[in-house]
Design a protein around this motif. Structure first.
Motif, mmCIF file in Angstrom:
data_model
loop_
_atom_site.group_PDB
_atom_site.id
_atom_site.type_symbol
_atom_site.label_atom_id
_atom_site.label_comp_id
_atom_site.label_asym_id
_atom_site.label_seq_id
_atom_site.Cartn_x
_atom_site.Cartn_y
_atom_site.Cartn_z
ATOM 1 N N LEU A 1 -2.249 -15.845 1.709
ATOM 2 C CA LEU A 1 -0.806 -16.001 1.807
ATOM 3 C C LEU A 1 -0.090 -14.761 1.274
ATOM 4 N N GLN A 2 -0.549 -14.259 0.147
ATOM 5 C CA GLN A 2 0.049 -13.046 -0.417
ATOM 6 C C GLN A 2 -0.149 -11.854 0.510
ATOM 7 N N LEU A 3 -1.315 -11.758 1.113
ATOM 8 C CA LEU A 3 -1.584 -10.673 2.052
ATOM 9 C C LEU A 3 -0.661 -10.767 3.257
ATOM 10 N N TRP A 4 -0.454 -11.987 3.787
ATOM 11 C CA TRP A 4 0.442 -12.187 4.931
ATOM 12 C C TRP A 4 1.864 -11.733 4.580
ATOM 13 N N ARG A 5 2.339 -12.149 3.420
ATOM 14 C CA ARG A 5 3.703 -11.783 3.015
ATOM 15 C C ARG A 5 3.867 -10.275 2.891
ATOM 16 N N ARG A 6 2.896 -9.621 2.300
ATOM 17 C CA ARG A 6 2.992 -8.171 2.140
ATOM 18 C C ARG A 6 2.855 -7.447 3.469
ATOM 19 N N ALA A 7 1.969 -7.936 4.323
ATOM 20 C CA ALA A 7 1.783 -7.289 5.628
ATOM 21 C C ALA A 7 3.037 -7.432 6.484
#
Length: 78
Positions: A58-64
């Motif tokens: 989820l954190q990776l999705w938000r940053r991407a």
């Protein structure tokens, strides 16, 4: 919608997600086996580590998405 950015982000999520969830399941299985905790505790550990992996994804999705926006920016007025 910016399909090029969408394809890039989805590809990234598949690649990283496979590695993160595999590591989470393997860690739960290894800890349960190492300490002879049994199958039930092993499955619980795998589930807990998978929740951590889901949070990471989820954190990776938000940053991407913050770097590669999925929506085309509105045209500027002159």
């Amino acid at each position: 919608m910016n399909t090029r950015n969408l394809i890039t982000i989805v590809s990234l999520m598949v690649l990283v997600g496979t590695e993160v969830f595999a590591a989470a399941v393997a860690a739960g299985w290894a800890l349960a086996g190492l300490f002879e905790l049994g199958d039930t505790v092993g499955h619980v550990l795998m589930a807990l580590f998978s929740l951590g992996a889901a949070w990471i994804m989820l954190q990776l999705w938000r940053r991407a998405v913050s770097i590669e926006p999925l929506r085309n920016p509105a045209p500027r007025r002159r």
